[in-house]
Write a protein that holds these residues in place. Structure first.
Motif, mmCIF file in Angstrom:
data_model
loop_
_atom_site.group_PDB
_atom_site.id
_atom_site.type_symbol
_atom_site.label_atom_id
_atom_site.label_comp_id
_atom_site.label_asym_id
_atom_site.label_seq_id
_atom_site.Cartn_x
_atom_site.Cartn_y
_atom_site.Cartn_z
ATOM 1 N N SER A 18 0.976 -1.076 -0.127
ATOM 2 C CA SER A 18 0.085 0.082 -0.157
ATOM 3 C C SER A 18 0.796 1.516 -0.166
ATOM 4 N N GLU A 48 -2.106 -4.271 2.710
ATOM 5 C CA GLU A 48 -3.372 -4.634 2.678
ATOM 6 C C GLU A 48 -3.637 -6.084 2.089
ATOM 7 N N THR A 88 -9.741 -9.849 6.111
ATOM 8 C CA THR A 88 -9.118 -8.980 5.643
ATOM 9 C C THR A 88 -8.243 -8.053 6.422
ATOM 10 N N THR A 90 -5.078 -5.133 7.396
ATOM 11 C CA THR A 90 -4.449 -3.816 7.013
ATOM 12 C C THR A 90 -3.080 -3.822 8.008
#
Length: 192
Positions: A48, A71, A152, A154
């Motif tokens: 990212s 990510e 998911t 980050t």
């Protein structure tokens, strides 16, 4: 085996998470004891950030690159209840696992290993957050295909030193490699 490096990497195993706390006054991260997440299927993290070229004299005069971490997704057999309570903020009430819209969740370190032809390579992402997972399943047919769950994630830079991740092969440091999943391993700068 000293100095040998992998020619290939494959497979995923030894997935762990370690809840973290950050003391803003001391600018220090503390990690709890890593907890296993059995049934690791796959990980996929995309960088990212951005590259922003500055043009002058009819050329790219300077290229500013930003590293905003990664990510991506962690696919696992099933999400352990401990992850749901420790990280996602669910609570156990009267024996039921309850998700509340006011729950904020918590950041954590993610640790895992890829196998290799010489040695497994161990990774830690120091500061991660997870989105609530999708709930899905399907009917049983002639053959049973297990459902998997995807988190998911980050993976961000830490506020104090901007470190995002580390990795290690056994041949690089056997002692640190052996302790990798007992505590989050921090880089130690050489005192020169």
């Amino acid at each position: 085996m000293s100095g040998e490096k992998n020619k290939i990497e494959y497979g995923l195993c030894n997935v762990y998470y370690a809840p973290l706390s950050y003391d803003t006054a001391l600018k220090k991260y503390t990690y709890e004891t890593p907890v296993p997440i059995p049934g690791g299927v796959s990980v996929s993290f995309d960088p990212s950030g951005d590259a922003n070229p500055f043009y002058a004299d009819n050329i790219v005069y300077f290229n500013v690159k930003t590293n905003a971490g990664y990510e991506g997704d962690l696919e696992i057999a099933t999400i352990p209840d401990s992850f749901r309570t420790d990280i996602l903020g669910d609570k156990v009430i009267d024996g039921m696992l309850v998700e509340n819209s006011d729950a904020q969740g918590r950041e954590f370190a993610l640790m895992f290993q890829f196998e290799g032809d010489v040695s497994g390579k161990r990774f830690v992402f120091y500061r991660c957050s997870a989105q609530r997972p999708t709930i899905a399943s399907s009917t049983k047919e002639e053959s049973t295909t297990p459902n998997t769950n995807t988190l998911t994630l980050t993976c961000m830079a830490r506020e104090n030193d901007h470190n995002i991740k580390s990795s290690l092969l056994e041949s690089q440091n056997k002692e640190r490699y052996g302790k990798w999943f007992t505590a989050v391993q921090e880089p130690i700068e050489d005192a020169a």
